[in-house]
Design an enzyme around this catalytic site. Sequence first.
Site, PDB file in Angstrom:
ATOM      1  N   GLU A 324       0.828  -1.200   0.000  1.00  0.00           N
ATOM      2  CA  GLU A 324       0.000   0.000   0.000  1.00  0.00           C
ATOM      3  C   GLU A 324       0.866   1.254   0.000  1.00  0.00           C
ATOM      4  O   GLU A 324       1.771   1.389   0.831  1.00  0.00           O
ATOM      5  CB  GLU A 324      -0.890   0.039   1.253  1.00  0.00           C
ATOM      6  CG  GLU A 324      -1.952  -1.026   1.321  1.00  0.00           C
ATOM      7  CD  GLU A 324      -2.758  -0.963   2.616  1.00  0.00           C
ATOM      8  OE1 GLU A 324      -3.895  -1.441   2.608  1.00  0.00           O
ATOM      9  OE2 GLU A 324      -2.248  -0.420   3.622  1.00  0.00           O
ATOM     10  N   CYS A 325       0.597   2.164  -0.896  1.00  0.00           N
ATOM     11  CA  CYS A 325       1.146   3.519  -0.903  1.00  0.00           C
ATOM     12  C   CYS A 325       2.678   3.518  -0.822  1.00  0.00           C
ATOM     13  O   CYS A 325       3.347   3.311  -1.826  1.00  0.00           O
ATOM     14  CB  CYS A 325       0.515   4.350   0.204  1.00  0.00           C
ATOM     15  SG  CYS A 325       0.620   6.133  -0.094  1.00  0.00           S
ATOM     16  N   GLY A 326       3.259   3.728   0.362  1.00  0.00           N
ATOM     17  CA  GLY A 326       4.709   3.662   0.486  1.00  0.00           C
ATOM     18  C   GLY A 326       5.253   2.311   0.053  1.00  0.00           C
ATOM     19  O   GLY A 326       6.353   2.217  -0.507  1.00  0.00           O
ATOM     20  N   LEU A 328       3.935   0.470  -2.323  1.00  0.00           N
ATOM     21  CA  LEU A 328       3.928   0.535  -3.791  1.00  0.00           C
ATOM     22  C   LEU A 328       5.177   1.238  -4.290  1.00  0.00           C
ATOM     23  O   LEU A 328       5.848   0.768  -5.224  1.00  0.00           O
ATOM     24  CB  LEU A 328       2.668   1.279  -4.249  1.00  0.00           C
ATOM     25  CG  LEU A 328       2.644   1.810  -5.685  1.00  0.00           C
ATOM     26  CD1 LEU A 328       2.703   0.670  -6.694  1.00  0.00           C
ATOM     27  CD2 LEU A 328       1.396   2.660  -5.926  1.00  0.00           C
ATOM     28  N   THR A 424      -0.789  -0.849  -4.585  1.00  0.00           N
ATOM     29  CA  THR A 424      -1.786   0.193  -4.790  1.00  0.00           C
ATOM     30  C   THR A 424      -1.504   1.406  -3.909  1.00  0.00           C
ATOM     31  O   THR A 424      -0.826   1.290  -2.882  1.00  0.00           O
ATOM     32  CB  THR A 424      -3.200  -0.359  -4.473  1.00  0.00           C
ATOM     33  OG1 THR A 424      -4.157   0.697  -4.553  1.00  0.00           O
ATOM     34  CG2 THR A 424      -3.261  -0.960  -3.074  1.00  0.00           C
TER      35      THR A 424
END
Length: 458
Positions: A324-326, A328, A424
């Site tokens: 997730e986020c970081g 990704l 994501t």
Amino acid sequence: MAGTHSGVGKTTLTLGLLAALRLRGLNVQPYKVGPDYIDTGLHKVAAGMVSHNLDSWMGSPEAIQSLFQKHSATSELSLIEGVMGLYDGARGQGEVGSTAQVAKILRTPVVLVFSAKGLARSAAALVAGYRHFDPNVNLVGVIANGVGSQRHVDFIQEVIEGELGLPLLGALKEDKGISMPARQLGLLPAEENKDLQQALIKLAAKVEDEINIDRLISLAQGAGDFPLVYPENPSVFKTKVTLGVARDKAFNFYYQDSLDYLKELGAEIHWFSPLEDSHLPANIKGIYLGGGFPEEFLPTLAANKALLADIKQAAAYGMPIYAECGGLMYLCKEIHSQSREVFPGAGLVPAKAIMGKKLAGLGYVKAKLLRKSILGDAGLELRGHEFHWSSISELQDGQAFTLTGGRGQDNRPDGYIDGNILATYVHLHFRYNPRAAENFLTACAQYQGPGENNGQFK
């Protein structure tokens, strides 16, 4: 603890209250309305107890009541910090996701924090507006922040109590000796704030001096009740599903209750640090890379080539990897800092992650899967939140979701899927997305190790 608007001092006041109550010997359970990770981490340090997110956009009223009851059962007092302004929720959806909605779901009294700077009798008009906007919100008192003098405090008290009949529970004077450092996503996380303990000691003393804590506790005892008790979910797996979860200063954005839900389903979590560990934990069957601030630690992350090699090898063997986020960003082939330095990532996402100078994504989103993956079949819709300054470039295909809501056009692409990898920008709360949680752990349980046919979603 609600505010008239963002930046009014809710978090600072909440931290001071938590620290002061703890010093009094009280067992206080903290909560945060909405999707914030940083404030819950600060709460944990101040209260000495894990703080939980109460999110009425991602979760149902029953889920919020269940979570609240579960964690408040053994505490003497619960303290909930609101989000944004009292009535601010998801864009275009009325009260949904707001502090006011959560207060009504939990039947809790509300204390309103407002900025008194430059206000005299107008303070009463301001508070009256918040009080009468929704009569079903149980507003029981106010706290003035930024008062200039004792004369100012006396005047505010006169108009609030005399004209509205609401108690002024305290008035905070500006104190430049107390500071809470911040960066682009909010306050500095607890893991990085070396001066946090000293600041909490000062805040606790200030709150004891300027807030009527005894009256606050008395008002809390007037909270309503609701006869809802939900048991934990039984494990759906015969044996524990071992899951490697990244956690350190670079990766620490996790909803605690999301991890708790994975454990209830049968996950056994093994922590590892992309900053410090040279290898993944032994005998794991899946990897979860949460969000955080990898952009602040790029030289160290890039230098840890042994762990990057371990992750690439695990992916080659078909081990499920959810990021997730970081996370990704970390899986991309390159990560570009704000100063335009380029660092290598794991190379599992064929794209560049580029830090920007302004927000690239913010808000609640509905994420619809575009293809079969470790989280579920194509078409499955999940609810989550995005908040990031970086963006992905040069990704040609393999997008994971279409997103609706937040910033940007509806049905915009997001993330990446390749076999058992899903990365994501969306942060998911697994208890509020139970099918995704079960599908992820099922994929992990099916992983057999090197040499086996584990790329079942290719």
